[in-house]
Structure formats: structure tokens, C-alpha cells
Design a protein around this motif. Structure first.
Motif, PDB file in Angstrom:
ATOM      1  N   CYS A   9     -21.894 -27.587  25.838  1.00  0.00           N
ATOM      2  CA  CYS A   9     -22.991 -28.320  26.555  1.00  0.00           C
ATOM      3  C   CYS A   9     -24.229 -27.986  26.267  1.00  0.00           C
ATOM      4  O   CYS A   9     -25.217 -28.681  26.924  1.00  0.00           O
ATOM      5  CB  CYS A   9     -22.804 -27.907  28.268  1.00  0.00           C
ATOM      6  SG  CYS A   9     -22.854 -26.420  28.523  1.00  0.00           S
ATOM      7  N   SER A  10     -24.368 -27.270  25.161  1.00  0.00           N
ATOM      8  CA  SER A  10     -25.766 -27.254  24.622  1.00  0.00           C
ATOM      9  C   SER A  10     -25.801 -26.965  23.000  1.00  0.00           C
ATOM     10  O   SER A  10     -24.716 -26.570  22.770  1.00  0.00           O
ATOM     11  CB  SER A  10     -26.633 -26.139  25.270  1.00  0.00           C
ATOM     12  OG  SER A  10     -25.913 -25.003  24.755  1.00  0.00           O
ATOM     13  N   PRO A  11     -26.589 -27.292  22.136  1.00  0.00           N
ATOM     14  CA  PRO A  11     -26.736 -27.324  20.789  1.00  0.00           C
ATOM     15  C   PRO A  11     -26.419 -25.881  20.242  1.00  0.00           C
ATOM     16  O   PRO A  11     -25.554 -25.504  19.457  1.00  0.00           O
ATOM     17  CB  PRO A  11     -27.951 -27.839  20.432  1.00  0.00           C
ATOM     18  CG  PRO A  11     -28.324 -28.894  21.054  1.00  0.00           C
ATOM     19  CD  PRO A  11     -27.841 -28.054  22.800  1.00  0.00           C
ATOM     20  N   LEU A 142     -38.379 -19.137  29.883  1.00  0.00           N
ATOM     21  CA  LEU A 142     -36.800 -18.522  29.981  1.00  0.00           C
ATOM     22  C   LEU A 142     -36.781 -17.520  28.852  1.00  0.00           C
ATOM     23  O   LEU A 142     -37.444 -17.566  28.080  1.00  0.00           O
ATOM     24  CB  LEU A 142     -35.961 -19.872  29.646  1.00  0.00           C
ATOM     25  CG  LEU A 142     -36.408 -21.302  30.267  1.00  0.00           C
ATOM     26  CD1 LEU A 142     -35.580 -22.439  29.681  1.00  0.00           C
ATOM     27  CD2 LEU A 142     -36.164 -21.113  31.963  1.00  0.00           C
ATOM     28  N   ASN A 143     -35.640 -16.805  29.512  1.00  0.00           N
ATOM     29  CA  ASN A 143     -35.392 -15.897  28.294  1.00  0.00           C
ATOM     30  C   ASN A 143     -34.775 -16.617  27.239  1.00  0.00           C
ATOM     31  O   ASN A 143     -33.904 -17.604  27.377  1.00  0.00           O
ATOM     32  CB  ASN A 143     -34.303 -14.864  29.132  1.00  0.00           C
ATOM     33  CG  ASN A 143     -34.025 -13.566  28.208  1.00  0.00           C
ATOM     34  OD1 ASN A 143     -34.925 -13.204  27.537  1.00  0.00           O
ATOM     35  ND2 ASN A 143     -32.871 -12.952  28.355  1.00  0.00           N
ATOM     36  N   ASP A 144     -35.073 -15.889  26.026  1.00  0.00           N
ATOM     37  CA  ASP A 144     -34.700 -16.571  24.585  1.00  0.00           C
ATOM     38  C   ASP A 144     -33.376 -16.399  24.387  1.00  0.00           C
ATOM     39  O   ASP A 144     -32.846 -15.280  23.966  1.00  0.00           O
ATOM     40  CB  ASP A 144     -35.538 -16.065  23.832  1.00  0.00           C
ATOM     41  CG  ASP A 144     -35.219 -16.820  22.168  1.00  0.00           C
ATOM     42  OD1 ASP A 144     -34.431 -17.629  22.346  1.00  0.00           O
ATOM     43  OD2 ASP A 144     -35.962 -16.640  21.576  1.00  0.00           O
ATOM     44  N   CYS A 145     -32.341 -17.059  25.043  1.00  0.00           N
ATOM     45  CA  CYS A 145     -30.901 -16.803  25.016  1.00  0.00           C
ATOM     46  C   CYS A 145     -30.104 -18.229  24.600  1.00  0.00           C
ATOM     47  O   CYS A 145     -30.883 -19.399  24.783  1.00  0.00           O
ATOM     48  CB  CYS A 145     -30.288 -16.035  26.121  1.00  0.00           C
ATOM     49  SG  CYS A 145     -30.280 -17.140  27.577  1.00  0.00           S
ATOM     50  N   VAL A 146     -28.856 -18.223  24.325  1.00  0.00           N
ATOM     51  CA  VAL A 146     -28.011 -19.310  24.110  1.00  0.00           C
ATOM     52  C   VAL A 146     -28.031 -20.133  25.356  1.00  0.00           C
ATOM     53  O   VAL A 146     -28.032 -19.708  26.382  1.00  0.00           O
ATOM     54  CB  VAL A 146     -26.500 -18.730  23.808  1.00  0.00           C
ATOM     55  CG1 VAL A 146     -25.778 -20.113  23.811  1.00  0.00           C
ATOM     56  CG2 VAL A 146     -26.521 -18.312  22.270  1.00  0.00           C
ATOM     57  N   ASP A 150     -32.292 -24.295  24.340  1.00  0.00           N
ATOM     58  CA  ASP A 150     -32.380 -25.736  23.866  1.00  0.00           C
ATOM     59  C   ASP A 150     -33.349 -26.789  25.083  1.00  0.00           C
ATOM     60  O   ASP A 150     -33.368 -27.858  24.958  1.00  0.00           O
ATOM     61  CB  ASP A 150     -30.911 -26.204  24.129  1.00  0.00           C
ATOM     62  CG  ASP A 150     -29.997 -25.481  23.205  1.00  0.00           C
ATOM     63  OD1 ASP A 150     -30.187 -25.695  22.084  1.00  0.00           O
ATOM     64  OD2 ASP A 150     -29.064 -24.903  23.765  1.00  0.00           O
ATOM     65  N   ILE A 151     -33.914 -25.965  25.928  1.00  0.00           N
ATOM     66  CA  ILE A 151     -34.433 -26.626  27.122  1.00  0.00           C
ATOM     67  C   ILE A 151     -35.999 -26.688  26.975  1.00  0.00           C
ATOM     68  O   ILE A 151     -36.809 -27.571  27.226  1.00  0.00           O
ATOM     69  CB  ILE A 151     -34.112 -26.143  28.430  1.00  0.00           C
ATOM     70  CG1 ILE A 151     -32.613 -26.192  28.751  1.00  0.00           C
ATOM     71  CG2 ILE A 151     -34.861 -26.379  29.584  1.00  0.00           C
ATOM     72  CD1 ILE A 151     -32.202 -25.478  29.984  1.00  0.00           C
ATOM     73  N   VAL A 152     -36.548 -25.691  26.290  1.00  0.00           N
ATOM     74  CA  VAL A 152     -37.971 -25.448  25.958  1.00  0.00           C
ATOM     75  C   VAL A 152     -38.572 -26.107  24.794  1.00  0.00           C
ATOM     76  O   VAL A 152     -37.816 -25.911  23.571  1.00  0.00           O
ATOM     77  CB  VAL A 152     -38.055 -24.035  26.114  1.00  0.00           C
ATOM     78  CG1 VAL A 152     -39.593 -23.613  25.669  1.00  0.00           C
ATOM     79  CG2 VAL A 152     -37.891 -23.236  27.417  1.00  0.00           C
ATOM     80  N   GLN A 194     -35.305 -37.837  28.510  1.00  0.00           N
ATOM     81  CA  GLN A 194     -35.103 -38.267  27.380  1.00  0.00           C
ATOM     82  C   GLN A 194     -33.679 -37.456  26.840  1.00  0.00           C
ATOM     83  O   GLN A 194     -32.741 -38.173  26.079  1.00  0.00           O
ATOM     84  CB  GLN A 194     -36.163 -37.928  26.360  1.00  0.00           C
ATOM     85  CG  GLN A 194     -37.418 -38.524  26.512  1.00  0.00           C
ATOM     86  CD  GLN A 194     -37.219 -39.968  26.365  1.00  0.00           C
ATOM     87  OE1 GLN A 194     -36.821 -40.422  25.064  1.00  0.00           O
ATOM     88  NE2 GLN A 194     -37.776 -40.761  26.986  1.00  0.00           N
ATOM     89  N   GLU A 195     -33.544 -36.244  27.162  1.00  0.00           N
ATOM     90  CA  GLU A 195     -32.471 -35.368  26.480  1.00  0.00           C
ATOM     91  C   GLU A 195     -31.254 -35.042  27.671  1.00  0.00           C
ATOM     92  O   GLU A 195     -30.243 -34.730  27.328  1.00  0.00           O
ATOM     93  CB  GLU A 195     -32.869 -34.172  26.020  1.00  0.00           C
ATOM     94  CG  GLU A 195     -33.988 -34.443  24.890  1.00  0.00           C
ATOM     95  CD  GLU A 195     -33.371 -34.968  23.523  1.00  0.00           C
ATOM     96  OE1 GLU A 195     -32.155 -34.674  23.444  1.00  0.00           O
ATOM     97  OE2 GLU A 195     -33.943 -35.599  22.911  1.00  0.00           O
ATOM     98  N   PHE A 196     -31.580 -34.997  28.943  1.00  0.00           N
ATOM     99  CA  PHE A 196     -30.685 -34.477  29.777  1.00  0.00           C
ATOM    100  C   PHE A 196     -30.314 -35.406  31.045  1.00  0.00           C
ATOM    101  O   PHE A 196     -29.995 -35.158  32.047  1.00  0.00           O
ATOM    102  CB  PHE A 196     -31.047 -33.142  30.284  1.00  0.00           C
ATOM    103  CG  PHE A 196     -31.620 -32.056  29.183  1.00  0.00           C
ATOM    104  CD1 PHE A 196     -30.701 -31.738  28.507  1.00  0.00           C
ATOM    105  CD2 PHE A 196     -32.873 -31.742  29.156  1.00  0.00           C
ATOM    106  CE1 PHE A 196     -30.873 -30.863  27.293  1.00  0.00           C
ATOM    107  CE2 PHE A 196     -33.213 -31.080  28.176  1.00  0.00           C
ATOM    108  CZ  PHE A 196     -32.386 -30.603  27.294  1.00  0.00           C
ATOM    109  N   ASP A 197     -30.316 -36.760  30.538  1.00  0.00           N
ATOM    110  CA  ASP A 197     -29.910 -37.738  31.708  1.00  0.00           C
ATOM    111  C   ASP A 197     -28.497 -37.708  31.923  1.00  0.00           C
ATOM    112  O   ASP A 197     -27.526 -37.831  31.070  1.00  0.00           O
ATOM    113  CB  ASP A 197     -30.392 -39.231  31.233  1.00  0.00           C
ATOM    114  CG  ASP A 197     -30.079 -40.431  32.193  1.00  0.00           C
ATOM    115  OD1 ASP A 197     -29.401 -40.135  33.077  1.00  0.00           O
ATOM    116  OD2 ASP A 197     -30.805 -41.418  31.918  1.00  0.00           O
TER     117      ASP A 197
END
Length: 210
Positions: A9-11, A142-146, A150-152, A194-197
């Protein structure tokens, strides 16, 4: 052996599977792009920082508490955890409010009235709570994790942090540059559109299983 295909569900989650030799593809999580009235803060002074979810180890409430505790004696900073869970006793800083579980409308109201959304999670897929914060025009820290990374769009709709000190520094920067928060919030909304519709997510799954 099991058949089928791994769908991430995320890159960054997809990258983790591919890095260990598991074939996978990515379809981003999505949220409904509802129309919301623009709202910046609840009219009270200070910086209100909010998170939402179960209070469990994966969400790292201990880290959330240490970040909040740095600001404990400063009236300008308030931390809010929307949710409940078995590790809530770790949230001891006196500037933290634990709301418990709230109806959707109350949760949305609290998210809308906050200045910044924070996630201290150790790992994520692609967290729906953060996506909801985006569509509500919230800058995100956000904490830099998997999943989170992908959101920031760094420095545009928010920031990633690597540890407690890094998070504190960026919160102080937000407080000293309050005028940039509404602009970052607009970029959050645009990025989500743009990315999460959720309609894009539905279409991708329909094509996958069609």
C-alpha cells in the motif's frame, strides 16, 4: 505453496519486499477527497500538535511522550492523542491530552483545529490517519519510517524526523515560523488529491482483479 501476488500500500513498503526477493507491486492507499471548510487552529494561542490511533508499541508512545515533555513547561505547546490503547500509561507529560476514542465528526474537528499532525510510529503501511490529516490541510511531521516517508514532500507539506532531538528542532521551527503552516497545509491537500485519492485506489484494484 501459496499462489497470488503481494500488493503493497506504499512505495517504501513495496521496496522492502522487493529487496528480499519477493515480487510485489504497489497500489497506494487512498481516502475520500471530501470538501472541508478551511480552518486553521481553534482560536487559542500556541502550537497544537495532534496524532490519532491506538496507543501501542508500534506507534511509539514513549517517543511521543519524550517529545512532548521537552515542551512541558512552555504554555505555547499542547499535544493531543486521539485514541486509546494498552500503552497509554507511557503518556505522562502534563501537556498531553488523551481523548479516548471519539466519533468521526469529533475526531475530524480536533484534527482540523490542530496546527500540525505528528506520527512517531516505528513503521506503517500507508497510514490512513495521516492521509486524513493531509486532506484537512495539516502540515505533517512524521518519523522517518516505511510508509510515512511516502507521504512527505520534505519542506513543502511537512518534514520527516529521525529522532527525538530532530523532532523537537522542527517543532520549534514551526512555532517560530507560524505563517508557513497554512501554506504547507495547502500543499498537503494538493498532494493528497494527486496521489492518495480513494477513487484511484479502487480503479487500480479493479484492474488488478479484473
Amino acid at each position: 505453496a501459496f499462489g497470488g501476488r503481494v500488493v503493497c500500500c506504499s512505495p517504501s513498503e513495496c521496496h522492502e519486499y522487493l529487496s528480499i526477493g519477493i515480487d510485489a507491486r504497489c497500489i497506494n492507499n487512498g481516502v475520500p477527497l471530501r470538501r472541508h471548510k478551511k480552518r486553521e487552529g481553534d482560536g487559542t494561542p500556541g502550537l497544537h500538535i495532534v496524532t490519532c490511533g491506538r496507543i501501542i508499541g508500534q506507534r511509539n508512545p514513549g517517543l511521543f511522550n519524550r517529545i512532548a515533555a521537552y515542551f512541558e513547561d512552555l504554555d505555547d505547546f499542547r499535544f493531543i492523542w486521539i485514541g486509546d490503547g494498552p500503552d497509554k500509561e507511557l503518556l505522562t507529560s502534563k501537556n498531553i491530552t488523551i481523548t479516548g476514542w471519539l466519533p468521526m465528526t469529533a475526531t475530524e474537528r480536533l484534527l482540523s483545529s490542530a496546527n500540525v499532525y505528528i506520527s512517531t510510529s516505528n513503521f506503517e503501511g500507508l497510514p490512513f490517519a495521516v492521509l486524513e490529516a493531509l486532506i484537512l490541510r495539516k502540515p505533517v511531521l512524521l518519523n522517518d519510517c516505511v510508509g510515512n516517508r511516502d507521504i512527505v514532500l520534505r519542506g513543502i507539506n511537512g518534514d520527516l524526523f529521525t529522532d527525538e532531538a530532530d523532532a523537537i528542532l522542527k517543532i520549534l521551527r514551526y512555532q517560530n515560523n507560524r505563517e508557513m503552516l497554512p501554506i504547507m497545509g495547502e500543499y498537503s491537500k494538493h498532494h493528497c488529491e494527486q496521489e492518495f485519492d480513494v477513487r484511484h485506489m479502487f480503479t487500480a484494484y479493479r484492474q488488478l482483479y479484473g
